[in-house]
Design a protein around this motif. Structure first.
Motif: not given
Length: 267
Positions: A67-72
């Motif tokens: 999720l974090r890389p995707a939202l980044g």
């Protein structure tokens, strides 16, 4: 924005980009700018839904599992998108606020006419709804899947609506202060679109996995209504407005300090 100075009741000489349109002449219709805001916000939300559809849908060829890389990635794309919308001819015409809290911020900073705030807000909210619906029309049923949910910004599991409210308010307060810096320094407005785009991208990247990182009522209302997921919706709708007020309070305190220093001179 029109010429003038902070504290005079007239708008500072700030570029139209994220600073409101030129102050309307008496008798002109602020709804014209609001119509442009509606269209720009619709484009913004269609692109947000598109980004979420391709990056967060497990069936997508460019799906990002974490999720974090995707939202980044979403944050980086949104930053570029916002700069493009702000610098577009339509964005220069309306000011490309794209967010009711931005319009309120600029009004409280005396950099935007109060009679245009309601039309702009209505236009932005309707544009957010229209852009989300367009995303559903173009991309089909996948947009309403649990993974995409019409591009809805969602808090992490177990996080309370109150904590979402606090984080969303704080993030927009910081953005309001950034806008205030450029309002107070009209000679530095050229990099303003890039700074605002970067700030919003960072809010999404850093707070997206925690509070949702919306910081924009117009960004959240359409997805919430169409998906039927109204979790913490009151916080997403009201927190940016409180953040705007808090940021403007700090801005005015800072401006009074600058004025006092200028009057007194060096000690």
């Amino acid at each position: 924005m029109a010429d003038g100075g902070v504290g005079t009741g007239r708008a500072p000489a700030v570029s139209a980009a994220v600073g409101g349109p030129p102050r309307p002449e008496p008798g002109s219709a602020p709804w014209r700018g609001a119509a442009v805001e509606c269209a720009l916000t619709a484009v913004m939300m269609f692109l947000v839904v598109t980004m979420v559809r391709w990056l967060l849908d497990p069936a997508s060829p460019v799906f990002v599992a974490e999720l974090r890389p995707a939202l980044g990635a979403v944050g980086a794309l949104v930053a570029v998108m916002l700069v493009g919308l702000i610098l577009s001819p339509a964005g220069r015409r309306s000011g490309a606020h794209l967010n009711p809290a931005v319009s309120v911020t600029l009004w409280l900073m005396r950099a935007f006419p109060g009679r245009a705030v309601l039309p702009y807000t209505v236009g932005q909210l309707l544009g957010g709804l229209a852009g989300t619906a367009l995303g559903r029309l173009v991309w089909g049923p996948v947009v309403r899947s649990a993974a995409v949910s019409y591009g809805l910004a969602r808090p992490e599991p177990g996080r309370s609506a109150l904590s979402v409210f606090v984080l969303e308010a704080a993030s927009f307060a910081a953005l309001a202060l950034l806008i205030g810096f450029f309002v107070a320094h009209p000679a530095l407005t050229r990099p303003m679109p890039y700074a605002v785009g970067l700030a919003v991208g960072l809010i999404i990247a850093l707070l997206g996995p925690v509070s949702g990182g919306a910081a924009n009522p117009a960004r959240q209302l359409g997805p919430a209504l169409l998906s039927g997921n109204t979790t913490a919706l009151w916080a997403y709708l009201t927190a940016p407005l409180l953040g705007a007020a808090l940021g403007v309070v700090v801005f005015h305190v800072w401006m009074r300090g600058r004025t006092k220093s200028a009057v007194n001179g060096p000690s």
